[in-house]
Motif scaffolding. Structure first.
Motif, short mmCIF file in Angstrom:
data_model
loop_
_atom_site.label_atom_id
_atom_site.label_comp_id
_atom_site.label_asym_id
_atom_site.label_seq_id
_atom_site.Cartn_x
_atom_site.Cartn_y
_atom_site.Cartn_z
N PHE A 115 104.18 66.37 -38.71
CA PHE A 115 103.13 66.95 -38.11
C PHE A 115 103.81 68.19 -37.10
CE2 PHE A 115 100.53 68.21 -34.27
CZ PHE A 115 99.41 68.83 -35.02
N GLU A 116 104.83 67.64 -36.09
CA GLU A 116 105.67 68.41 -35.24
C GLU A 116 106.48 69.37 -36.06
OE1 GLU A 116 107.75 65.54 -32.85
OE2 GLU A 116 106.17 65.48 -31.59
N ARG A 117 107.14 69.04 -36.98
CA ARG A 117 107.89 70.07 -37.94
C ARG A 117 107.03 71.21 -38.57
NH1 ARG A 117 112.18 71.97 -39.78
NH2 ARG A 117 112.84 71.97 -41.99
N GLU A 118 105.88 70.76 -39.07
CA GLU A 118 105.02 71.75 -39.58
C GLU A 118 104.70 72.65 -38.41
OE1 GLU A 118 104.05 72.47 -42.88
OE2 GLU A 118 105.64 70.67 -43.43
N ILE A 119 104.44 72.28 -37.22
CA ILE A 119 104.05 73.42 -36.20
C ILE A 119 105.03 74.10 -35.76
CG2 ILE A 119 103.42 73.09 -33.68
CD1 ILE A 119 100.97 72.46 -35.65
N MET A 120 106.25 73.51 -35.92
CA MET A 120 107.57 74.19 -35.38
C MET A 120 107.67 75.20 -36.55
SD MET A 120 111.08 75.01 -36.28
CE MET A 120 111.36 73.32 -37.25
N LEU A 121 107.65 75.12 -37.78
CA LEU A 121 107.77 76.03 -38.82
C LEU A 121 106.74 77.34 -38.91
CD1 LEU A 121 108.98 73.67 -41.83
CD2 LEU A 121 110.17 75.23 -40.34
N GLU A 122 105.56 76.84 -38.51
CA GLU A 122 104.43 77.63 -38.50
C GLU A 122 104.65 78.64 -37.22
OE1 GLU A 122 99.90 77.44 -37.02
OE2 GLU A 122 100.43 75.90 -38.74
N ARG A 123 105.22 78.34 -36.17
CA ARG A 123 105.56 78.98 -34.90
C ARG A 123 106.95 80.14 -35.33
NH1 ARG A 123 106.55 74.53 -31.12
NH2 ARG A 123 104.33 73.73 -30.84
N GLN A 124 107.77 79.38 -35.82
CA GLN A 124 108.93 80.33 -36.56
C GLN A 124 108.34 81.42 -37.40
OE1 GLN A 124 111.42 78.14 -39.28
NE2 GLN A 124 113.49 79.21 -38.44
N ARG A 125 107.36 81.22 -38.25
CA ARG A 125 106.97 82.02 -39.37
C ARG A 125 106.13 83.20 -38.48
NH1 ARG A 125 106.25 77.68 -42.79
NH2 ARG A 125 104.18 77.28 -42.09
N GLU A 126 105.33 82.75 -37.54
CA GLU A 126 104.64 83.65 -36.73
C GLU A 126 105.40 84.68 -35.87
OE1 GLU A 126 102.28 81.17 -34.27
OE2 GLU A 126 100.71 80.83 -36.03
N GLY A 127 106.82 84.14 -35.31
CA GLY A 127 107.64 84.84 -34.91
C GLY A 127 108.53 85.77 -35.60
N ILE A 128 108.75 85.38 -36.83
CA ILE A 128 109.34 86.20 -37.86
C ILE A 128 108.29 87.39 -38.10
CG2 ILE A 128 110.12 86.50 -40.24
CD1 ILE A 128 111.34 83.59 -39.71
N ALA A 129 107.10 87.18 -38.48
CA ALA A 129 106.11 88.07 -38.72
C ALA A 129 106.02 88.99 -37.73
CB ALA A 129 104.82 87.42 -38.96
N LYS A 130 105.94 88.67 -36.53
CA LYS A 130 105.89 89.57 -35.26
C LYS A 130 107.02 90.62 -35.11
CE LYS A 130 105.02 89.32 -30.32
NZ LYS A 130 104.98 88.43 -29.10
N ALA A 131 108.18 89.81 -35.26
CA ALA A 131 109.62 90.45 -35.18
C ALA A 131 109.70 91.61 -36.32
CB ALA A 131 110.67 89.70 -35.16
N ARG A 132 109.04 91.36 -37.34
CA ARG A 132 109.20 92.03 -38.56
C ARG A 132 107.96 93.48 -38.36
NH1 ARG A 132 109.15 88.08 -43.26
NH2 ARG A 132 111.45 88.41 -44.03
N ALA A 133 107.04 93.11 -37.54
CA ALA A 133 106.23 94.00 -37.22
C ALA A 133 106.67 95.04 -36.31
CB ALA A 133 104.77 93.40 -36.79
N ALA A 134 107.51 94.56 -35.16
CA ALA A 134 108.10 95.34 -34.22
C ALA A 134 109.40 96.02 -34.92
CB ALA A 134 108.47 94.43 -32.93
N GLY A 135 109.74 95.73 -36.12
CA GLY A 135 110.94 96.28 -36.53
C GLY A 135 112.25 95.66 -36.09
N LYS A 136 112.45 94.61 -35.56
CA LYS A 136 113.53 94.02 -35.03
C LYS A 136 114.03 92.77 -36.01
CE LYS A 136 112.05 94.55 -30.33
NZ LYS A 136 111.52 93.88 -29.04
N TYR A 137 113.28 92.51 -37.15
CA TYR A 137 113.86 91.56 -37.97
C TYR A 137 113.90 92.04 -39.36
CZ TYR A 137 114.07 86.86 -40.33
OH TYR A 137 114.29 86.06 -41.29
N LYS A 138 115.08 91.89 -39.95
CA LYS A 138 115.24 92.44 -41.46
C LYS A 138 115.48 91.17 -42.16
CE LYS A 138 116.90 96.91 -39.52
NZ LYS A 138 115.97 96.84 -38.52
N GLY A 139 115.75 89.90 -41.87
CA GLY A 139 116.09 89.01 -42.82
C GLY A 139 117.63 89.05 -43.16
N ARG A 140 118.25 88.08 -43.90
CA ARG A 140 119.56 88.08 -44.21
C ARG A 140 119.81 89.03 -45.64
NH1 ARG A 140 120.86 85.38 -48.65
NH2 ARG A 140 119.35 83.81 -49.58
N THR A 141 120.93 89.70 -45.73
CA THR A 141 120.98 90.40 -46.95
C THR A 141 121.12 89.47 -48.12
OG1 THR A 141 122.27 91.94 -45.71
CG2 THR A 141 122.66 91.99 -47.89
#
Length: 188
Positions: A115-141
């Protein structure tokens, strides 16, 4: 016999692996199996440790997350251990599956850890989505895309898709994707 298993996710976690090995030896481990590999990869040292277990042996790990990636994975490992007549001991939890209470606690704690791992991964996905929306996350090539010129060169030399993939350390589907992309660009 007490058999220890230690794992870190990456090669640069040398101190963490050494600490686990030290704790396992201090707990009486007579044989150690160690590896530096992600929990989602093939864990050869874990397979070797499980194969090494005999009736009456105990597999020692320092923490639950060093052993299993999910409750299903944990239960499969525990069943393998049980089928060999062995037990599991998790040092950080002072948990021993040779007792009924230990088995119950392992199931409960394994569920909480998942459960803790799933919560952590959910927060990570939310953080990535937020960073993408702000144009700060492009992912790996993508690795294969960087090797497109080499793929096309090998294919032009008459190599097969499989040979090109093996030589460059990428998948055959990546070779095919690069080939299709080059063909569509040439046709346009």
């Amino acid at each position: 016999m007490l058999i220890g298993y230690a794992r870190t996710s990456t090669a640069d976690q040398e101190a963490g692996l050494e600490a686990q090995e030290r704790d396992l030896r201090a707990a009486g481990a007579e044989r150690l199996f160690s590896e530096k590999v992600s929990s989602v990869a093939t864990r050869e040292a874990l397979s070797d440790a499980l194969d090494y277990l005999r009736d009456g042996d105990v597999l020692l790990v320092t923490k639950l997350d060093r052993l299993a990636r999910s409750i299903r994975d944990l239960m499969e490992i525990v069943e393998t251990i049980r089928a060999k007549g062995a037990a599991l001991r998790i040092l950080a939890m002072d948990l021993d599956t040779s007792t009924a209470t230990g088995k119950l606690m392992l199931g409960i704690l394994g569920s909480v850890a998942e459960f803790e791992r799933e919560i952590m991964l959910e927060r990570q996905r939310e953080g990535i989505a937020k960073a993408r929306a702000a144009g700060k996350y492009k992912g790996r090539t993508p690795t294969a895309r960087r090797k497109a010129d080499e793929v096309l060169q090998l294919l032009a030399e008459g190599r097969t898709e499989v040979e090109a993939a093996e030589l460059l350390g990428i998948s055959r589907s990546s070779v095919q994707r690069i080939k299709r992309s080059a063909s569509s660009k040439a046709a346009a």
